[in-house]
Enzyme design. Structure first.
Site, PDB file in Angstrom:
ATOM      1  CG  ASP A   2     -11.677 -37.455 -76.634  1.00 59.86           C
ATOM      2  OD1 ASP A   2     -12.016 -38.375 -77.390  1.00 59.86           O
ATOM      3  OD2 ASP A   2     -12.298 -37.143 -75.589  1.00 59.86           O
ATOM      4  CB  THR A  40     -18.060 -37.366 -67.022  1.00 55.15           C
ATOM      5  OG1 THR A  40     -18.391 -36.964 -68.350  1.00 55.15           O
ATOM      6  CG2 THR A  40     -19.009 -36.706 -66.046  1.00 55.15           C
TER       7      THR A  40
END
Ligand code: 13P
Length: 283
Positions: free
Chosen positions: A82, A232
């Site tokens: 990522d 998150t």
């Protein structure tokens, strides 16, 4: 199963109108949680690590963790880089065995982004490893900056040129999402997403999805998003479990005890999001 690439997974998602969840993992328990959630719902799944995460513990540690999880899993699992932020990091992950690579040149000029992305595509495609890239900036920007020269969002016409010149397999679009914790409810530019979809045929990727209302995520999928990234909220879920155990009993010192609840909460979160993106029973 062995690790698979994002290529077929995302094309199947695109064809059938769902998306595959891509979940950022930070430790062994999070890897176990994501795989357990995917298995329970018979869903394909993507696990990913950022450049920051692999700086913390190296590509090899994460690759081996996810490889073991995939080998023991009954569902297809992808190991994705990522936001690879340099050619070197992308090649490190590629050589370690990652089965999908993102190169993020979005902080560079349009031309430099194309050149960097193309160099990674050339290397990865030689081994049939698909590449995701980003155009426009995912990150908290005010609505009044949209449009004109300072428009931080993906320009649909530039997206066409970017895809053609780089040969990428999937495109991360900037339509109003941001990484991290939102201060309010994000307002997404759905029309822009539809416009990009009209012009660009490869699978589109949504970043910054923690905190985006599920209804908006579903609408994005209807308009062409095939991969949805969550990071998150997994970190928050894991930390919540650890904090709860330690708050209830400060004498606990065995990581197995407090990590187990973190793992449980991450699994619950991931199962919920697999249902939101519609990939359950697609494995
Ligand atoms: P969030 O941390 O906002 O979920 O973003 C995840 C992401 O897009 C990773 O690339």
């Amino acid at each position: 199963m062995s690790l698979v690439t994002t290529k077929e997974l995302l094309l199947d998602a695109q064809k059938n109108g769902y998306a595959v969840g891509a979940f950022n993992v930070e430790n062994m328990e999070m890897v176990q949680a994501v795989v357990a959630a995917a298995e329970e719902l018979h869903s394909p799944v993507i696990m990913q690590t950022t450049s920051g995460t692999i700086k913390y513990a190296s590509v090899d540690y994460f690759y081996e963790n996810v490889k073991v999880a995939a080998q023991n899993a009954s569902v297809p699992v992808v190991m994705h880089l990522d936001h690879g932020n340099s050619f070197d990091i992308a090649m490190k992950a590629f050589r370690a065995g990652y089965t999908s690579i993102m190169i993020d040149g979005s902080a560079k000029s349009f031309e430099e982004n194309i050149a960097l992305t193309k160099s990674v595509v050339d290397a990865c495609h030689a081994a049939n490893i698909p590449v995701e890239a980003e155009l426009g900036k995912v990150g908290g920007k005010e609505d009044d900056t949209i449009g004109g020269e300072n428009d931080p969002y993906t320009n649909p016409k530039e997206a066409v040129e970017f895809v053609e010149k780089t040969g990428i397999d999937s495109l991360a679009v900037a339509i109003g999402t941001a990484h991290g914790v939102y201060k309010g409810v994000p307002k997404l530019d759905m029309d822009r997403l539809s416009e990009i979809r009209k012009l660009v045929s490869i699978p589109l990727v949504l970043h910054g999805t923690s905190g985006v209302p599920d209804g908006d995520v579903k609408e994005c999928i209807k308009r062409g998003i095939c991969k949805v990234n969550y990071a998150t909220d997994l970190r928050i879920a894991f930390s919540k479990g650890v904090k709860e155990v330690l708050a209830n009993d400060p004498t606990v010192f065995d990581p197995k005890k407090y990590n187990a609840l973190g793992r449980e909460y991450v699994k619950e979160y991931v199962m919920n999001k697999i249902n939101v993106v519609g990939s359950a029973n697609r494995a």
